[in-house]
Design a protein around this motif. Structure first.
Motif, PDB file in Angstrom:
ATOM      1  N   UNK A 116     108.188  58.688  -5.438  1.00 15.96           N
ATOM      2  CA  UNK A 116     107.535  58.394  -6.705  1.00 15.96           C
ATOM      3  C   UNK A 116     108.051  57.142  -7.387  1.00 15.96           C
ATOM      4  N   UNK A 117     108.977  56.425  -6.730  1.00 16.02           N
ATOM      5  CA  UNK A 117     109.550  55.240  -7.343  1.00 16.02           C
ATOM      6  C   UNK A 117     110.405  55.571  -8.552  1.00 16.02           C
ATOM      7  N   UNK A 118     111.041  56.735  -8.531  1.00 13.24           N
ATOM      8  CA  UNK A 118     111.822  57.218  -9.666  1.00 13.24           C
ATOM      9  C   UNK A 118     113.299  57.318  -9.299  1.00 13.24           C
ATOM     10  N   UNK A 119     114.131  57.551 -10.315  1.00  7.01           N
ATOM     11  CA  UNK A 119     115.569  57.645 -10.115  1.00  7.01           C
ATOM     12  C   UNK A 119     116.084  59.006 -10.592  1.00  7.01           C
ATOM     13  N   UNK A 120     117.041  59.543  -9.861  1.00  2.63           N
ATOM     14  CA  UNK A 120     117.678  60.803 -10.230  1.00  2.63           C
ATOM     15  C   UNK A 120     119.181  60.578 -10.280  1.00  2.63           C
ATOM     16  N   UNK A 121     119.792  60.972 -11.371  1.00  2.00           N
ATOM     17  CA  UNK A 121     121.241  60.886 -11.504  1.00  2.00           C
ATOM     18  C   UNK A 121     121.811  62.232 -11.880  1.00  2.00           C
ATOM     19  N   UNK A 164     112.512  68.894 -10.677  1.00  2.00           N
ATOM     20  CA  UNK A 164     111.263  68.753  -9.920  1.00  2.00           C
ATOM     21  C   UNK A 164     110.075  68.577 -10.853  1.00  2.00           C
ATOM     22  N   UNK A 165     110.037  69.358 -11.933  1.00  2.00           N
ATOM     23  CA  UNK A 165     108.930  69.254 -12.886  1.00  2.00           C
ATOM     24  C   UNK A 165     108.922  67.891 -13.561  1.00  2.00           C
ATOM     25  N   UNK A 166     110.092  67.376 -13.895  1.00  2.00           N
ATOM     26  CA  UNK A 166     110.161  66.071 -14.542  1.00  2.00           C
ATOM     27  C   UNK A 166     109.718  64.962 -13.596  1.00  2.00           C
ATOM     28  N   UNK A 167     110.137  65.044 -12.337  1.00  2.90           N
ATOM     29  CA  UNK A 167     109.707  64.049 -11.355  1.00  2.90           C
ATOM     30  C   UNK A 167     108.193  64.113 -11.154  1.00  2.90           C
ATOM     31  N   UNK A 168     107.654  65.328 -11.096  1.00  4.05           N
ATOM     32  CA  UNK A 168     106.213  65.483 -10.926  1.00  4.05           C
ATOM     33  C   UNK A 168     105.453  64.905 -12.114  1.00  4.05           C
ATOM     34  N   UNK A 169     106.070  64.929 -13.299  1.00  7.72           N
ATOM     35  CA  UNK A 169     105.440  64.357 -14.489  1.00  7.72           C
ATOM     36  C   UNK A 169     105.579  62.837 -14.547  1.00  7.72           C
ATOM     37  N   UNK A 170     106.362  62.277 -13.630  1.00  4.65           N
ATOM     38  CA  UNK A 170     106.500  60.828 -13.560  1.00  4.65           C
ATOM     39  C   UNK A 170     107.700  60.270 -14.300  1.00  4.65           C
ATOM     40  N   UNK A 171     108.704  61.127 -14.601  1.00  2.00           N
ATOM     41  CA  UNK A 171     109.856  60.665 -15.365  1.00  2.00           C
ATOM     42  C   UNK A 171     111.098  60.575 -14.487  1.00  2.00           C
TER      43      UNK A 171
END
Length: 308
Positions: free
Chosen positions: A107-112, A75-82
């Protein structure tokens, strides 16, 4: 990378094998542990988690923390934009997992999430066998992994007996030669023997047994039986091993191929290429799903149905 525990060694070894992956920083709640990894592998900066989250050159945060911390760190990494690659499990509950995927989508991000052994040479070769219909139509799957537990295999074994680990969530035990915490007592917060029967909507069935109570190890059993033959895959916790094949009424197994050793990192590499190339990453092989059918490029719906 956030998390400098023992499993981070495998990640760092593999990432150094790919010239287009650069480890910019390693962070941990214990910065001295992060420094030890930087010194050992000669990569990046070190410090607390914020060292990674605030680094300007990061594309993807790798999260090999303890299972209980996976959601918080992701969650922290996504909030930082990564973008994020997490060690398994993605979360301890389906709801938390869905929330992470929703946050990433917004956020237009990917999680694996691990394991990425599915992209190793063994499972990939097995996929081609199934896709050629060499075993006919897949009918059943059998998986089995049992043993005496991680007492003699891991330097910090307590978390293996807490929520998010154990036979259901994490049976990929890291090998060490001694039991440094002999005599230590702690609570066990899950059932140590798990059996499951899975019936896909498209037909067929799968049976799995995972446990920490057996006095000896029985691991690496992955057999897919079709209308014409049975296919035995290598140990799913590794990338190498034999792929064996046995037709109905035959007198023994035939070795189709022996796959070479490879390190972890295939799916992280593919995710990195997808991010840099603005394309979809590989969500997994189609053929290995067997009776479940193809999954590449398709969204996955998660649900849970429990009987105790």
């Amino acid at each position: 990378m956030i998390g400098a525990g023992s499993v981070s060694d495998a990640y760092l070894r593999s990432m150094r094998c790919f010239p287009y992956l650069i480890v910019h920083a390693i962070g941990d709640l214990h910065p001295e542990a992060a420094k030890d990894k930087v010194d050992a592998f000669g990569v990046g900066n070190h410090g607390g988690p914020e060292t990674v989250l605030h680094h300007p050159d990061v594309d993807i945060v790798v999260n090999p923390t303890n299972p209980a911390a996976h959601v918080e760190v992701t969650s922290a990494a996504l909030a930082a934009g990564w973008h994020v690659w997490s060690e398994k499990p993605l979360s301890l509950t389906p709801e938390d997992g869905r929330n992470l995927l929703t946050a990433a989508q917004h956020g237009g991000l990917r999680v694996g999430c691990a394991p990425d052994t599915i992209l190793g040479p063994g499972p990939q070769a097995a996929c081609r066998v199934i896709e050629r219909e060499d075993i006919g139509r897949p009918l059943t799957v059998l998986t089995q992994l049992q043993g005496p537990g991680p007492e003699y295999r891991h330097p910090n074994l307590a978390f293996f007996y807490q929520e998010g680990a154990g036979p259901l969530f994490d049976m990929a035990l890291c090998g060490v030669d001694v039991g440094p915490r002999a005599g230590t007592e702690f609570d066990v917060r899950f059932v140590t023997h798990v059996g499951a029967v899975i019936r896909p909507e498209s037909g067929g069935s799968a049976q799995s047994v995972f446990g920490l109570d057996a006095p000896f190890s029985r691991s690496g059993v992955v057999e897919i039986t079709g209308t014409d033959a049975t296919l035995a895959l290598p140990d799913p916790d590794r990338f190498d091993g034999e792929i064996r094949f046995r037709r109905r009424r035959s007198q023994g197994w035939k070795t189709l191929t022996t796959t070479a050793w490879a390190e972890r990192g295939h799916r992280r590499v593919d995710r990195n290429r997808g991010v840099r190339g603005h394309r979809e990453h590989d969500r997994g092989p189609s053929g290995l799903a067997g009776p479940l059918g193809p999954v590449r490029g398709n969204p996955v719906t998660t649900y849970r149905n429990e009987e105790k």
